[in-house]
Scaffold this active site. Structure first.
Site: not given
Ligand code: NAP
Length: 299
Positions: A58, A102, A125
């Site tokens: 990312k 994460q 997200d």
């Protein structure tokens, strides 16, 4: 008429490059007109190899499109309270447009508590209840979870018609299966499908998959969907990424999808490979959301 053995590969890597170029152009224009580039922050806790790889990919993608990308790496022992403080600090920092944490987090940290602490405006997200709720109502002003968003971008790129089709989504997780089923059933460009959502309690899964024009497999079980299960000409999207041992690889492992590619390629009309299918599109979805957040602040 569909001819067996003619599946077209849905090349997530190439499509992702295409969208990344578009994003990079927008960033250049943004910076040229005096605005700062978008800034994505990723929180990584612990030393899980998979998580490190995903966060690293990312960050690399951020650099490619001209974003600022920051990884905040914390020791496994960080407390929930300390992590929440970090999230609150980033929420208040106007130089940061997007924050992702994460997953999975260590067991002593409540993932939902952390996810819900992220400001919905920075939740690129799309895991916050507000963003999930908006999606459920067909309101696209929030953020759509990056993997389903990436899949819709892939479908659009290849002009794949979803309207009136029967889509079978296997897996009902909040980050993939459930939002994917909502998007496909919505009255939108990549929606208007009749959707069946399958999970581990589904009794006649094979029967349902055999009726599907579109199959989305998001289970985490390598090779679960095989060619004999698929209707000839179906569109097959493989979300699965499970690390399996492979001594022929330098790393000692390789990624395996939920679809048995060899047998399914012969029956389907379009199919995503693993790797190189949904994975790169997920990162593109994340970049798209971060750019959207930055553009909102400028507007
Ligand atoms: P998850 O949270 O573990 O959910 C798995 C889903 O599969 C659950 O809904 C489960 O049903 C269902 N399932 C499990 N066994 C089944 C069976 N035998 N028959 C039918 N359904 C079954 O997983 P996830 O986070 O959605 O991820 C799924 C896969 O996608 C994983 O391999 C993950 O690594 C991968 N992934 C890839 C990307 C990417 O960018 N490529 C992004 C996210 C995830 P129940 O709800 O009944 O337990």
């Amino acid at each position: 008429m569909y001819l067996c053995g003619m599946a077209q590969i849905l090349d997530g890597k190439a499509v992702s490059s295409f969208f990344k170029q578009q994003i990079a152009t927008e960033v250049k224009e943004m910076v040229a007109s005096g605005h700062r580039a978008p800034h994505l922050v990723a929180i990584l806790v612990g030393s899980d190899g998979g998580s490190k790889t995903y966060v690293g990919a990312k960050e690399k993608a951020c650099v490619e499109v001209g974003f600022a990308g920051t990884i905040l790496h914390f020791d496994e022992s960080i407390s929930e309270e300390e992590l929440l403080k970090e999230v609150h600090r980033i929420n208040l920092d106007s130089s940061i447009d997007g924050l992702i944490v994460q997953l999975p987090l260590p067991k002593h940290i409540n993932e939902n508590k952390i996810t819900q602490a992220i400001l919905p405006e920075k939740d690129v997200d799309g895991f916050h209840d507000i963003n999930m709720g908006k999606l459920t109502k067909g309101d696209y002003s929030g953020y759509i979870s990056a993997t389903p968003l990436g899949i819709t971008m892939l479908l659009k790129y290849y002009h794949i018609e979803t309207s009136g089709k029967h889509a079978v989504v296997i897996g009902r997780s909040n980050i993939v299966g459930r939002p994917m089923s909502i998007l496909l059933s919505d009255s939108s460009e990549t929606g208007n499908a009749t959707v069946t959502l399958c999970h581990s309690r589904t009794q006649n899964l094979k029967e349902l998959v055999a009726q599907a024009d579109i199959v989305i497999a998001a289970i985490g079980k390598p090779g679960f969907v095989t060619g004999d299960m698929i209707k000839p000409g179906a569109i097959v999207i493989d979300v699965g990424t499970t690390r399996i041992d492979d001594s022929s690889k330098k790393a000692g492992w390789r990624l395996a999808g939920d679809v048995d590619f060899t047998s399914s390629e012969l029956k389907s009309s379009f199919i995503t490979p693993v790797p190189g299918g949904v994975g790169p599109m997920t990162i593109t979805g994340l970049l798209f959301n971060t750019l959207k957040s930055r553009k909102r602040q400028i507007a």
